[in-house]
Write an enzyme that holds these catalytic residues in place. Structure first.
Site, PDB file in Angstrom:
ATOM      1  N   HIS A  71      21.235   9.181  65.830  1.00 61.83           N
ATOM      2  CA  HIS A  71      21.914   9.230  64.538  1.00 61.83           C
ATOM      3  C   HIS A  71      22.981   8.130  64.462  1.00 61.83           C
ATOM      4  O   HIS A  71      23.048   7.364  63.496  1.00 61.83           O
ATOM      5  CB  HIS A  71      22.556  10.612  64.358  1.00 61.83           C
ATOM      6  CG  HIS A  71      23.342  10.777  63.100  1.00 61.83           C
ATOM      7  ND1 HIS A  71      22.880  11.495  62.037  1.00 61.83           N
ATOM      8  CD2 HIS A  71      24.568  10.323  62.750  1.00 61.83           C
ATOM      9  CE1 HIS A  71      23.783  11.469  61.074  1.00 61.83           C
ATOM     10  NE2 HIS A  71      24.837  10.765  61.489  1.00 61.83           N
ATOM     11  N   GLU A  72      23.805   8.046  65.503  1.00 63.36           N
ATOM     12  CA  GLU A  72      24.874   7.042  65.513  1.00 63.36           C
ATOM     13  C   GLU A  72      24.310   5.627  65.609  1.00 63.36           C
ATOM     14  O   GLU A  72      24.860   4.702  65.011  1.00 63.36           O
ATOM     15  CB  GLU A  72      25.857   7.315  66.658  1.00 63.36           C
ATOM     16  CG  GLU A  72      26.535   8.676  66.596  1.00 63.36           C
ATOM     17  CD  GLU A  72      27.164   9.028  65.261  1.00 63.36           C
ATOM     18  OE1 GLU A  72      27.671   8.111  64.571  1.00 63.36           O
ATOM     19  OE2 GLU A  72      27.155  10.204  64.892  1.00 63.36           O
ATOM     20  N   HIS A  75      23.440   4.374  62.155  1.00 63.04           N
ATOM     21  CA  HIS A  75      24.616   3.806  61.488  1.00 63.04           C
ATOM     22  C   HIS A  75      24.880   2.394  62.008  1.00 63.04           C
ATOM     23  O   HIS A  75      25.114   1.464  61.236  1.00 63.04           O
ATOM     24  CB  HIS A  75      25.864   4.661  61.755  1.00 63.04           C
ATOM     25  CG  HIS A  75      25.890   5.975  61.065  1.00 63.04           C
ATOM     26  ND1 HIS A  75      25.851   6.121  59.702  1.00 63.04           N
ATOM     27  CD2 HIS A  75      25.992   7.243  61.571  1.00 63.04           C
ATOM     28  CE1 HIS A  75      25.914   7.408  59.383  1.00 63.04           C
ATOM     29  NE2 HIS A  75      25.996   8.103  60.501  1.00 63.04           N
TER      30      HIS A  75
END
Length: 159
Positions: A71-72, A75
């Site tokens: 998820h990170e 980003h």
């Protein structure tokens, strides 16, 4: 991946996931952050670093932490490419689905308990009768009613 609680181990793990699932290198820093309380991790826009909550490892294991890392990294890679890196962006949602990252991290048991704490303080406006419930004590000399700006008094303390 066994957790040795070192930032170097986390750094190598994130670099491996980035190369394997994104086909791109992770060129910044990764670290554990025990101060994170309600989130699994975060991507820092200015430094491009990634921080991961070690409490997620303890509560949910390596598989959940790997989904948080993905998820990170979504980003991270989208931001560096100048594409939509925010949760609401289509690019972010598409990439997250492709790599199998988690949209939301699992809640930690301690957080659930903290959020269901009962209200202990009750405030009453002397002018309009508005009642307020608070978990923390409020200085009634410093604050006024949000509805009519009247004087507040401490009505009761529930134990």
């Amino acid at each position: 991946m066994t957790n040795n609680w070192s930032n170097d181990g986390l750094q190598r793990w994130i670099e491996q996931i980035s190369a394997r699932d994104f086909g791109k290198p992770f060129r910044h820093y990764a670290r554990w952050n025990t101060r994170l309380s309600s989130t699994g991790g975060r991507y820092l826009l200015k430094s491009h670093d990634i921080e991961i909550n070690p409490k997620q490892w303890e509560a949910n294991g390596a598989e959940e932490v790997e989904r948080i890392i993905k998820h990170e990294l979504c980003h991270y890679h989208l931001h560096l490419e100048g594409r939509g890196y925010q949760h609401r962006d289509a690019d972010f949602k598409r990439l997250l689905a492709e790599v199998g990252g988690s949209r939301y991290c699992k809640a930690l048991p301690a957080i659930r308990k903290k959020r269901t704490e009962p209200y202990r303080y009750f405030l009453l406006c002397q002018a309009c009768g508005q009642r307020y419930r608070r978990k923390r004590k409020v200085d009634v000399k410093k604050y006024v009613c949000g509805k009519c700006r009247g004087k507040l008094t401490l009505e009761a303390i529930a134990e």
